[in-house]
Write a protein that holds these residues in place. Structure first.
Motif, PDB file in Angstrom:
ATOM      1  N   ARG A 174       0.796  -1.204  -0.075  1.00  0.00           N
ATOM      2  CA  ARG A 174       0.073   0.025   0.024  1.00  0.00           C
ATOM      3  C   ARG A 174       0.762   1.265  -0.020  1.00  0.00           C
ATOM      4  O   ARG A 174       1.754   1.370   0.790  1.00  0.00           O
ATOM      5  CB  ARG A 174      -0.948  -0.009   1.249  1.00  0.00           C
ATOM      6  CG  ARG A 174      -1.970   1.176   1.463  1.00  0.00           C
ATOM      7  CD  ARG A 174      -2.560   1.383   2.657  1.00  0.00           C
ATOM      8  NE  ARG A 174      -1.821   1.761   3.709  1.00  0.00           N
ATOM      9  CZ  ARG A 174      -1.708   2.996   3.901  1.00  0.00           C
ATOM     10  NH1 ARG A 174      -1.928   3.952   3.166  1.00  0.00           N
ATOM     11  NH2 ARG A 174      -0.793   3.308   5.171  1.00  0.00           N
ATOM     12  N   MET A 175       0.617   2.305  -0.841  1.00  0.00           N
ATOM     13  CA  MET A 175       1.513   3.399  -0.806  1.00  0.00           C
ATOM     14  C   MET A 175       1.098   4.258   0.437  1.00  0.00           C
ATOM     15  O   MET A 175      -0.074   4.972   0.652  1.00  0.00           O
ATOM     16  CB  MET A 175       1.019   4.242  -2.320  1.00  0.00           C
ATOM     17  CG  MET A 175       1.830   5.606  -2.415  1.00  0.00           C
ATOM     18  SD  MET A 175       3.638   5.078  -2.135  1.00  0.00           S
ATOM     19  CE  MET A 175       3.790   4.035  -3.479  1.00  0.00           C
ATOM     20  N   PRO A 199      -1.878  -6.323  -7.294  1.00  0.00           N
ATOM     21  CA  PRO A 199      -2.654  -6.060  -6.364  1.00  0.00           C
ATOM     22  C   PRO A 199      -2.196  -5.958  -4.934  1.00  0.00           C
ATOM     23  O   PRO A 199      -1.239  -6.678  -4.797  1.00  0.00           O
ATOM     24  CB  PRO A 199      -3.773  -7.354  -6.528  1.00  0.00           C
ATOM     25  CG  PRO A 199      -3.434  -7.374  -7.850  1.00  0.00           C
ATOM     26  CD  PRO A 199      -2.186  -7.240  -8.243  1.00  0.00           C
ATOM     27  N   GLU A 200      -2.631  -5.340  -4.160  1.00  0.00           N
ATOM     28  CA  GLU A 200      -2.249  -5.279  -2.870  1.00  0.00           C
ATOM     29  C   GLU A 200      -2.005  -6.189  -2.006  1.00  0.00           C
ATOM     30  O   GLU A 200      -3.033  -7.102  -2.040  1.00  0.00           O
ATOM     31  CB  GLU A 200      -2.706  -4.110  -1.822  1.00  0.00           C
ATOM     32  CG  GLU A 200      -2.323  -3.660  -0.773  1.00  0.00           C
ATOM     33  CD  GLU A 200      -2.874  -2.803   0.367  1.00  0.00           C
ATOM     34  OE1 GLU A 200      -2.719  -2.786   1.586  1.00  0.00           O
ATOM     35  OE2 GLU A 200      -3.798  -2.274  -0.153  1.00  0.00           O
ATOM     36  N   LEU A 203      -4.600 -10.642   2.761  1.00  0.00           N
ATOM     37  CA  LEU A 203      -5.154 -12.202   2.990  1.00  0.00           C
ATOM     38  C   LEU A 203      -5.979 -12.653   1.858  1.00  0.00           C
ATOM     39  O   LEU A 203      -5.704 -13.810   1.471  1.00  0.00           O
ATOM     40  CB  LEU A 203      -5.951 -12.000   4.202  1.00  0.00           C
ATOM     41  CG  LEU A 203      -5.653 -12.004   5.629  1.00  0.00           C
ATOM     42  CD1 LEU A 203      -6.700 -11.542   6.729  1.00  0.00           C
ATOM     43  CD2 LEU A 203      -4.698 -13.184   5.912  1.00  0.00           C
ATOM     44  N   THR A 204      -6.660 -11.830   1.072  1.00  0.00           N
ATOM     45  CA  THR A 204      -7.288 -12.059  -0.136  1.00  0.00           C
ATOM     46  C   THR A 204      -6.309 -12.423  -1.396  1.00  0.00           C
ATOM     47  O   THR A 204      -6.870 -13.009  -2.338  1.00  0.00           O
ATOM     48  CB  THR A 204      -8.226 -11.268  -0.463  1.00  0.00           C
ATOM     49  OG1 THR A 204      -7.876  -9.938  -0.467  1.00  0.00           O
ATOM     50  CG2 THR A 204      -9.410 -11.090   0.828  1.00  0.00           C
ATOM     51  N   SER A 205      -5.303 -11.764  -1.464  1.00  0.00           N
ATOM     52  CA  SER A 205      -4.507 -11.886  -2.498  1.00  0.00           C
ATOM     53  C   SER A 205      -3.428 -12.743  -2.442  1.00  0.00           C
ATOM     54  O   SER A 205      -2.677 -13.050  -3.505  1.00  0.00           O
ATOM     55  CB  SER A 205      -3.981 -10.507  -3.031  1.00  0.00           C
ATOM     56  OG  SER A 205      -3.217  -9.832  -2.109  1.00  0.00           O
ATOM     57  N   LEU A 220      12.460  -8.686  -9.261  1.00  0.00           N
ATOM     58  CA  LEU A 220      12.746  -7.875  -7.850  1.00  0.00           C
ATOM     59  C   LEU A 220      11.572  -7.355  -7.124  1.00  0.00           C
ATOM     60  O   LEU A 220      10.902  -6.674  -7.994  1.00  0.00           O
ATOM     61  CB  LEU A 220      13.866  -6.864  -7.972  1.00  0.00           C
ATOM     62  CG  LEU A 220      14.412  -6.177  -6.845  1.00  0.00           C
ATOM     63  CD1 LEU A 220      15.473  -7.195  -6.037  1.00  0.00           C
ATOM     64  CD2 LEU A 220      15.686  -4.862  -7.285  1.00  0.00           C
ATOM     65  N   THR A 221      11.442  -7.503  -6.103  1.00  0.00           N
ATOM     66  CA  THR A 221      10.361  -6.917  -5.418  1.00  0.00           C
ATOM     67  C   THR A 221      10.662  -6.835  -3.718  1.00  0.00           C
ATOM     68  O   THR A 221      11.722  -7.146  -3.244  1.00  0.00           O
ATOM     69  CB  THR A 221       9.115  -7.955  -5.374  1.00  0.00           C
ATOM     70  OG1 THR A 221       7.884  -7.295  -4.902  1.00  0.00           O
ATOM     71  CG2 THR A 221       9.355  -9.283  -4.582  1.00  0.00           C
ATOM     72  N   TYR A 222       9.618  -5.995  -3.098  1.00  0.00           N
ATOM     73  CA  TYR A 222      10.076  -5.524  -1.933  1.00  0.00           C
ATOM     74  C   TYR A 222       8.712  -6.208  -0.811  1.00  0.00           C
ATOM     75  O   TYR A 222       7.469  -6.107  -1.317  1.00  0.00           O
ATOM     76  CB  TYR A 222       9.974  -4.003  -1.582  1.00  0.00           C
ATOM     77  CG  TYR A 222      10.121  -3.469  -0.439  1.00  0.00           C
ATOM     78  CD1 TYR A 222      11.236  -3.637   0.329  1.00  0.00           C
ATOM     79  CD2 TYR A 222       9.252  -2.696   0.414  1.00  0.00           C
ATOM     80  CE1 TYR A 222      11.323  -3.092   1.771  1.00  0.00           C
ATOM     81  CE2 TYR A 222       9.176  -2.026   1.380  1.00  0.00           C
ATOM     82  CZ  TYR A 222      10.336  -2.476   2.259  1.00  0.00           C
ATOM     83  OH  TYR A 222      10.375  -1.860   3.440  1.00  0.00           O
ATOM     84  N   LEU A 223       9.071  -6.457   0.241  1.00  0.00           N
ATOM     85  CA  LEU A 223       8.188  -6.991   1.304  1.00  0.00           C
ATOM     86  C   LEU A 223       8.464  -6.540   2.482  1.00  0.00           C
ATOM     87  O   LEU A 223       9.534  -5.979   2.921  1.00  0.00           O
ATOM     88  CB  LEU A 223       8.238  -8.458   1.309  1.00  0.00           C
ATOM     89  CG  LEU A 223       7.862  -9.381  -0.006  1.00  0.00           C
ATOM     90  CD1 LEU A 223       8.103 -10.806   0.139  1.00  0.00           C
ATOM     91  CD2 LEU A 223       6.210  -8.913  -0.549  1.00  0.00           C
TER      92      LEU A 223
END
Length: 472
Positions: A174-175, A199-200, A203-205, A220-223
């Motif tokens: 989420r931004m 998609p953000e 739980l649903t995604s 590459l991604t950020y968590l």
């Protein structure tokens, strides 16, 4: 060079290449580098020159063009989290001296009745407020040069880690502010990567998250750690090319990191940084192709340790991490007192405790403010949360510091819909951590825990919630 010029240069060199693929509902749109710059020019027509503009951080295709539009007019961006309460929002708008408020959904800017504010450095790009949870948020002043240095040196380190130039970055947070904006939009642009807005992640995604990463060719991604744990529980990876994942914003569980890399075709790097030095400053460590729990060596700044006696640590050792370098911010806006408290001998005091080995690699061992001294034991709140996270049925937890007449202790709020009783968790933690280190009391909540930007646990809100729950 400014961050705006990075985008302008991309638009000249590769005008038709995709810069931003927005695949998050309800928006389905792709901007090439040229289109992104053109959209920024359109928005800039409604902005006055050299204005200080508060930009609402929304998950909208116009977010990046709105930021670029402010910069194209020689202005300064003040990020505003769309989920801040009205009180915090008004405090930030007033203290920042913002003259206009721009909704990044393409709405025309609203003029604000703020008086003349203290001047900023000529190269200022952002005033980023670090805490939306207090009545006295602090605005970190960052220049284009500081941000660019951080993004460029971080890009060099990432290419070294990967052994190649990554091309597609996946954004699923989420931004909320500069932390997410910088990591998922600005830094990839400096690296020359296109960004896919997925998609953000929630739980649903979570179940489909890996499939979408694969379909869009994300490399590459950020968590953040709560999302790492969510994917560990619910993610289903169809398999494919290795995806490099960065985790930051909160302590990463070593067990969760190991499970993540065992389950998925992914490398998970433990990164560390703070707004006061513009960006992530450490980008993790690799061993045999896997991320280790070390945050690695300092990349964008220099780092050192200072022990409890106030002496700078030489060689191996432990202490509070201090940072200094070209990406170091200009301090807090119009706040000499807090700026002075932030610095020690010109170095930024992180407030985080760390350990350094003989090779210069660092580990985060705790938070100076999140330490409880109980019965002769030094207990870090995050170690209790990590232990709780290993109990089946526990979705998330937050530990709170209790100041009792008998001394300090720990309470734990747990969101665990499938666990029948708090006593079961209390018993498990006593067995795992020992009676002295286990929380004094565990309470269950039926609602997810309050979080700040980048999904950090809101410990202030947790303390309020604790008081409410134990008084009922």
């Amino acid at each position: 060079m400014t961050l705006l010029e990075v985008y302008l240069e991309r638009a000249v060199r590769t005008p038709g290449a995709p810069a931003l693929v927005h695949a998050r509902a309800p928006h389905q749109v792709t901007f090439t580098w040229a289109q992104l710059v053109d959209r920024a020019r359109e928005i800039s027509l409604a902005l006055p020159p050299r204005a200080r503009v508060a930009v609402t951080m929304r998950d909208h295709p116009d977010l990046v063009p709105s930021v670029l539009a402010v910069w194209s007019q020689g202005g300064v961006v003040v990020p505003v989290d769309s989920e801040w309460g009205s009180q915090v929002r008004e405090v930030v708008l007033t203290r920042s001296g913002a003259t206009h408020l721009l909704d990044s959904g393409g709405v025309s800017p609203n003029a604000l009745a703020n008086p003349d504010a203290p001047a900023l450095p000529a190269d200022t790009a952002m005033i980023s407020y670090t805490s939306g949870s207090t009545s006295s948020p602090k605005g970190v002043v960052l220049t284009h040069g500081q941000l660019l240095h951080a993004y460029e040196t971080a890009g060099v380190k990432m290419r070294e880690h990967l052994g190649h130039q990554p091309m597609v970055f996946g954004a699923s947070m989420r931004m909320s502010g500069l932390g997410v904006l910088g990591m998922t939009y600005l830094w990839p642009a400096v690296m020359g990567m296109s960004v896919v807005v997925l998609p953000e992640l929630g739980l649903t995604s979570a179940r489909d998250h890996w499939r979408l990463l694969r379909e869009h060719g994300v490399q590459l991604t950020y968590l953040v750690p709560p999302l790492v744990e969510l994917l560990n529980r619910m993610g289903q990876d169809p398999g494919g090319e290795v995806v490099t994942c960065l985790s930051g914003g909160a302590p990463l569980s070593a067990a969760g990191q190991s499970l993540f890399q065992d389950r998925f075709d992914a490398v998970l790097l433990n990164v560390y940084g703070m707004t006061e030095v513009a960006f992530a400053a450490f980008f993790g460590d690799l061993e045999d192709g896997r991320g280790t729990h070390s945050i690695g060596v300092p990349v964008t700044v220099s780092a050192r340790l200072r022990d409890a006696q106030g002496a700078v640590v030489e060689g191996e050792g432990e202490g509070e991490i201090e940072l200094s370098g070209p990406s170091q911010s200009c301090g807090y806006y119009d706040n000499d007192e807090d700026t002075a408290a932030l610095l020690r001998e010109g170095w930024v005091r992180s407030g985080d405790l760390g350990r350094r080995d003989a090779e210069g690699r660092y580990w985060i061992t705790g938070r100076r403010k999140d330490v409880v001294l109980k019965g002769g034991f030094t207990i870090y709140l995050h170690e209790i949360e990590e232990a709780a996270g290993q109990i089946p049925g526990v979705v998330e937890s937050v530990a709170v510091r209790l100041d009792l007449p008998t001394g300090e202790d720990v309470g734990l709020i747990v969101f665990a819909p499938t666990v029948p009783a708090a006593e079961a968790i209390q018993k498990e933690l006593s067995a795992t951590l020992g009676r002295q280190r286990a929380p004094r009391r565990v309470v269950l909540t039926a609602e997810p825990l309050a979080r700040l930007g980048q999904e950090k646990l809101d410990r202030r809100a947790a303390m309020v919630r604790w008081q409410e729950m134990i008084s009922n």
